[in-house]
Design a protein around this motif. Sequence first.
Motif, short mmCIF file in Angstrom:
data_model
loop_
_atom_site.label_atom_id
_atom_site.label_comp_id
_atom_site.label_asym_id
_atom_site.label_seq_id
_atom_site.Cartn_x
_atom_site.Cartn_y
_atom_site.Cartn_z
N ILE A 274 2.17 2.02 -10.99
CA ILE A 274 1.11 2.27 -10.81
C ILE A 274 0.09 0.66 -10.60
N ASP A 275 0.10 0.75 -12.52
CA ASP A 275 -0.89 0.04 -12.91
C ASP A 275 0.16 -1.91 -12.11
N GLN B 6 1.70 7.18 -6.55
CA GLN B 6 0.77 7.54 -6.92
C GLN B 6 0.96 9.35 -6.92
N LEU C 176 2.07 2.22 -3.43
CA LEU C 176 1.64 2.14 -4.43
C LEU C 176 1.38 3.90 -4.36
N LYS C 177 1.26 4.47 -3.16
CA LYS C 177 1.40 5.79 -2.34
C LYS C 177 2.25 6.66 -3.05
N LEU D 146 -1.02 -4.74 -4.56
CA LEU D 146 -1.26 -4.66 -3.42
C LEU D 146 -2.84 -5.84 -3.55
N LYS D 147 -3.12 -5.65 -4.88
CA LYS D 147 -4.72 -6.50 -4.31
C LYS D 147 -4.31 -8.63 -4.40
N THR E 228 -0.95 -1.92 -8.31
CA THR E 228 -2.21 -1.98 -8.29
C THR E 228 -2.48 -3.07 -7.75
N SER F 120 0.35 -1.57 0.00
CA SER F 120 -0.26 0.04 -0.06
C SER F 120 0.90 1.07 -0.10
#
Length: 257
Positions: free
Chosen positions: A127-128, A66, A62-63, A134-135, A131, A59
């Motif tokens: 980011i893709d 971003q 990812l932040k 993270l999933k 993401t 997480s």
Amino acid sequence: MPVGINFTKMSPELEQLIQLQHLESAIAEARAHITAHPQRIAEADARLAEADRVVQEASQRLKDAQKARGDSEKDAAIYQGRLTKFKDQLAAVKTNREYTAMQHEIETAQKELGAAEEKVLERMMEIDQLTADLKQAEAAKAAEKKTVDADKAALAAEFAADEKKLAEKTAGRTALVASLEPRLMALFEQVAKVRKGVALSMATRDGLCSICHVRLRPQVFQLVRQNDSVVQCDSCQRILYWVPPPAPTPPPVTIGK
Ligand SMILES: [Zn+2]
């Protein structure tokens, strides 16, 4: 020690000692399980905490990506603004020298804008991927939580069973000890103390102590097979007992011969 020994022909003293050993071993096993219980719960919790740590890290990555994308977009906007300004100024130049200089500025701004836009694209791809990571981490955590919940429920049931067993076997031991001759109890405790709680050993068919594997003297083996007195292994001092081999089963009856 085999359970369900046929006690026929065995002296009551030996029977009591064998029963005492069963109870002592069961009590020790239940105690060991009960002692290990908090550690096993902690291990299950640690597995879930580790899965959660992986999610938190994914997480955070990812932040960070971003935020980096936002920064690159701001850079691109600045270069875009600069380029627009230079193009407006180009219309107002009066000399060739000014014109050439302005064109040079425009070229530089265009290069900078291209590089910033490239970075934005790279960040979008990153980011893709993050993401998706993270999933995946969240799915792994959910699966781990299920396993941990099930393990903890099983551990709680085991703990309750161990406590029940400990109470039952302790009561059984108290009753048995009350009926046991004090000298036998003293002997049992003396041997158990130095032999990690195991004071009895079966003699094997070929005349060995089944625990320390030392061969018994013939007269000792002979005495042990009578199962009517307390005889100790010369080597490990454990109290010996004898389980007679099962009686040979008669051959099946053949009909019609
Ligand atoms: Zn022995």
